[in-house]
Design an enzyme around this catalytic site. Structure first.
Site, PDB file in Angstrom:
ATOM      1  N   ARG A  29     -32.196  30.831  73.600  1.00 16.47           N
ATOM      2  CA  ARG A  29     -31.547  31.013  72.291  1.00 16.47           C
ATOM      3  C   ARG A  29     -32.225  30.119  71.236  1.00 16.47           C
ATOM      4  NH1 ARG A  29     -27.660  35.126  71.864  1.00 16.47           N
ATOM      5  NH2 ARG A  29     -26.933  33.974  70.046  1.00 16.47           N
ATOM      6  N   GLU A  52     -25.802  40.751  82.455  1.00 13.43           N
ATOM      7  CA  GLU A  52     -26.922  41.411  81.769  1.00 13.43           C
ATOM      8  C   GLU A  52     -28.140  41.546  82.683  1.00 13.43           C
ATOM      9  OE1 GLU A  52     -25.760  40.085  77.197  1.00 13.43           O
ATOM     10  OE2 GLU A  52     -27.655  39.428  78.045  1.00 13.43           O
ATOM     11  N   TYR A  99     -24.506  47.015  75.265  1.00  9.83           N
ATOM     12  CA  TYR A  99     -23.881  46.346  74.119  1.00  9.83           C
ATOM     13  C   TYR A  99     -22.386  46.681  73.990  1.00  9.83           C
ATOM     14  CZ  TYR A  99     -28.250  44.477  72.130  1.00  9.83           C
ATOM     15  OH  TYR A  99     -29.407  43.764  71.892  1.00  9.83           O
ATOM     16  N   PHE A 156     -21.686  47.679  63.128  1.00 12.21           N
ATOM     17  CA  PHE A 156     -23.117  47.933  63.317  1.00 12.21           C
ATOM     18  C   PHE A 156     -23.446  48.558  64.663  1.00 12.21           C
ATOM     19  CE2 PHE A 156     -22.348  43.390  64.357  1.00 12.21           C
ATOM     20  CZ  PHE A 156     -22.758  43.360  65.679  1.00 12.21           C
ATOM     21  N   LYS A 209     -37.355  43.590  71.699  1.00 11.59           N
ATOM     22  CA  LYS A 209     -36.761  44.808  71.134  1.00 11.59           C
ATOM     23  C   LYS A 209     -37.844  45.753  70.597  1.00 11.59           C
ATOM     24  CE  LYS A 209     -32.328  42.587  70.016  1.00 11.59           C
ATOM     25  NZ  LYS A 209     -31.295  42.413  68.964  1.00 11.59           N
ATOM     26  N   ASN A 250     -34.237  42.440  64.958  1.00 13.38           N
ATOM     27  CA  ASN A 250     -34.536  41.005  65.035  1.00 13.38           C
ATOM     28  C   ASN A 250     -35.331  40.612  66.279  1.00 13.38           C
ATOM     29  OD1 ASN A 250     -32.471  41.334  66.798  1.00 13.38           O
ATOM     30  ND2 ASN A 250     -31.068  39.888  65.828  1.00 13.38           N
ATOM     31  N   THR A 283     -29.469  34.809  64.748  1.00  9.36           N
ATOM     32  CA  THR A 283     -29.439  36.277  64.715  1.00  9.36           C
ATOM     33  C   THR A 283     -30.071  36.817  63.429  1.00  9.36           C
ATOM     34  OG1 THR A 283     -27.329  36.126  65.897  1.00  9.36           O
ATOM     35  CG2 THR A 283     -27.898  38.269  64.935  1.00  9.36           C
ATOM     36  N   HIS A 340     -33.710  39.729  72.186  1.00 12.74           N
ATOM     37  CA  HIS A 340     -32.339  39.527  72.649  1.00 12.74           C
ATOM     38  C   HIS A 340     -32.337  38.411  73.673  1.00 12.74           C
ATOM     39  CE1 HIS A 340     -28.381  40.265  74.449  1.00 12.74           C
ATOM     40  NE2 HIS A 340     -28.993  40.018  75.591  1.00 12.74           N
ATOM     41  N   ARG A 398     -37.448  34.574  65.718  1.00 12.15           N
ATOM     42  CA  ARG A 398     -36.853  35.444  64.689  1.00 12.15           C
ATOM     43  C   ARG A 398     -37.328  35.064  63.292  1.00 12.15           C
ATOM     44  NH1 ARG A 398     -30.988  35.963  67.657  1.00 12.15           N
ATOM     45  NH2 ARG A 398     -31.287  38.032  68.597  1.00 12.15           N
TER      46      ARG A 398
END
Ligand code: ADP
Ligand code: MG
Length: 140
Positions: free
Chosen positions: A87, A128, A51, A59, A11, A114, A93, A117, A104
């Protein structure tokens, strides 16, 4: 167990802080191979499309503004159980809840900014990946 592909995004906060190499190294150490990589600056509209599943969340505006605030690195990661493995390497998250040693926990600045993704299931991984990459851009 099976070889899977998943979508990963470094990100804007990760790219801005020059963490790209460090983050990719962690994925490679975990057996996740970046089989497609592209740096990209998302438009607001692209972020909203990506998203869309979160569009009713409070948010959503903050998230899509942030994701289009600077360049990201889009990647397809391939490997054994790549979706869950990614993950696991990323962590929770919310960085305050992320396990020691996860990306993270190491790097994220807040629940919104964070750093990474990762797709959360086989179906979302498929859609995706297709959102950002053509099959001919993936090489293994
Ligand atoms: P994950 O990225 O771990 O799959 P979600 O799918 O729940 O998490 O949320 C997508 C993204 O939206 C998060 O990674 C984060 O950037 C942002 N986000 C989630 N919850 C919040 C929140 N409470 N406040 C601000 N941003 C959030
Ligand atoms: Mg998610």
């Amino acid at each position: 167990m099976a070889i899977e592909r998943t979508l990963s995004i470094i990100k804007p906060d990760g790219v801005r802080r020059n963490l790209v190499g460090k983050i990719i190294a962690r994925f490679e150490e975990a057996g996740l191979v970046p089989v497609a990589v592209r740096r990209h600056w998302m438009s607001r509209r692209e972020a909203e499309g990506f998203y869309a599943v979160h569009k009713e969340r409070g948010f959503f505006a903050e998230l899509t503004q942030y994701m289009s605030s600077g360049p990201v690195v889009l990647m397809v990661l391939e490997g054994e159980s790549a979706i869950a493995k990614n993950r696991e390497v990323m962590g929770a998250t919310d960085p305050a809840k992320a396990a020691e040693g996860t990306l993270r926990k190491l790097y994220a600045q807040s629940i919104g900014e964070n750093t990474v993704h990762g797709s959360d299931a086989p179906e979302t991984a498929k859609t995706e990946i297709a959102y950002w990459f053509r099959e001919t851009e993936i090489a293994r």
